[in-house]
Design an enzyme around this catalytic site. Structure first.
Site: not given
Ligand code: NCD
Ligand code: ZN
Length: 346
Positions: A13, A15, A98, A135, A173, A246
């Site tokens: 996971h 970003h 997702k 989520h 998460h 995450d």
């Molecule tokens: C994530 C993001 O910024 O893309 N933010 C977070 O607080 N975890 C999105 C997510 O996974 O919820």
């Molecule tokens: Zn995330």
């Protein structure tokens, strides 16, 4: 133990963002991980394999060789069972979809308002053996922010599991003891990712001595008993719990706003080192390999990585700030000392 060699880990996971941000995020992720599951909450979102393929082409120039980004596609209310069947063809690099409840987190506005309306899609995912990443928070404004994960589990997730027993689901998460207990006791088709920051911190980090935006993420950090339950789960050797950072970078000016701080913590600069810190502190460094390198691959039905990384126990200082496109980024543990680092250049 002052040194440990692990099968190369994967991050289930992450970003990676887009455009000028890819240079940093991809370099950091591919430094250590063999595979990452890249999240689709770009704007516009990654909704099909064509867009995921184009995204992969943008990622690869910044990656170490032998780095394999995988993608979770964004489920929207417009996703059709035919879309799912088409995605199945590319499931070697798109193993999952997702589910973002609309309004739950960063760029979730394209997400789902009525989860029951998605049931035909879940049925098709179950038939096509694609993983549903979730989520897991309700979004009702009358539910306390700290309770949103539990409400989601009790009111939404349990029903999805009951209706679609063959659907593999990852509760992403997780942040609460309730989530740990639920995942442990439910179907073997349900697993969970745990971030490094939810193992390292509880809500005191966010609120004590003045509100600190560095630690603001979603789902929000909870109280210490929940942190402890996450540590126990991650270090237990239970294959239902595996690594998903995450890591979610936001430019400094988006986090350090007086109002409207962006949710997300950046941990990709030192991901495995941060996990090692926690596992070692709780005398469980030997449990790191299963959590970081085996259980996720097994759940997603990918082969475990063949090569290894070596971590050594030695102090080093984390950068105070990282260049992030034309912006700056403050990473978790900025300016602090960590005591594990990657040894061999691999
Ligand atoms: C994530 C993001 O910024 O893309 N933010 C977070 O607080 N975890 C999105 C997510 O996974 O919820
Ligand atoms: Zn995330």
């Amino acid at each position: 133990m002052n040194q440990i060699t692990l099968t190369r880990p994967d991050d289930w996971h992450i970003h990676l963002r887009d455009g000028p941000y890819l240079k940093q995020t991809v370099a950091d992720a591919s430094r250590v991980f063999g595979r990452v599951l890249a999240m689709p909450n770009l704007d516009p979102p990654v909704i099909n394999s064509l867009i995921a393929g184009q995204y992969r082409d943008k990622i690869m120039p910044f990656a170490r060789t032998q780095f394999y980004p995988l993608f979770a596609l964004y489920l929207t209310e417009k996703t059709t069972p035919q879309d799912i069947e088409r995605t199945k063809i590319d499931s070697d690099f798109i193993p999952a979809y997702k589910l973002y409840p609309a309004g739950a987190t960063t760029n979730s506005k394209f997400g789902v308002n009525s989860i029951e309306k998605m049931y035909p899609i879940f049925e098709s995912m179950e038939a096509n053996d694609l993983v549903l990443c979730v989520h897991g928070e309700v979004t009702d404004s009358d539910i306390d922010v700290f309770d949103r994960e539990k409400y989601f589990i009790d009111g939404v997730l349990s029903r999805i599991i009951e209706e679609f027993p063959g659907l593999r689901i990852v509760l992403e998460h997780i942040t609460t003891e309730d989530a740990v207990n639920f995942v442990k006791s439910t179907s073997r088709n349900v697993a969970a990712t745990i971030t490094a920051h939810h193992l390292l911190y509880n809500r005191n980090a966010l609120l004590e001595g003045g509100l600190n935006p560095l630690y603001f993420c979603l789902p929000v950090l909870k109280r210490d008993i929940h942190q402890r339950a996450l540590i126990d789960a991650a270090t237990s050797g239970d294959p239902k719990f595996f690594l998903g950072t995450d890591s979610a970078p936001h430019p400094r000016h988006e986090k350090e706003k007086i109002c409207g701080c962006a949710a997300g913590c950046y941990t990709a600069h030192a991901a495995i080192e941060l996990y090692a810190e926690v596992f070692d502190k709780f005398e469980a460094i030997t449990m790191l390999e299963g959590f970081a390198s085996h259980f996720g691959a097994d759940f997603y039905r990918f082969p475990r990585n063949k090569d290894t990384i070596t971590l050594e126990k030695i102090n080093w200082e984390v950068q105070k700030e990282i260049k992030f496109g034309n912006d700056q980024l403050v990473p978790i543990k900025a300016g602090e000392t960590l005591n594990w680092r990657i040894k061999s250049k691999q």
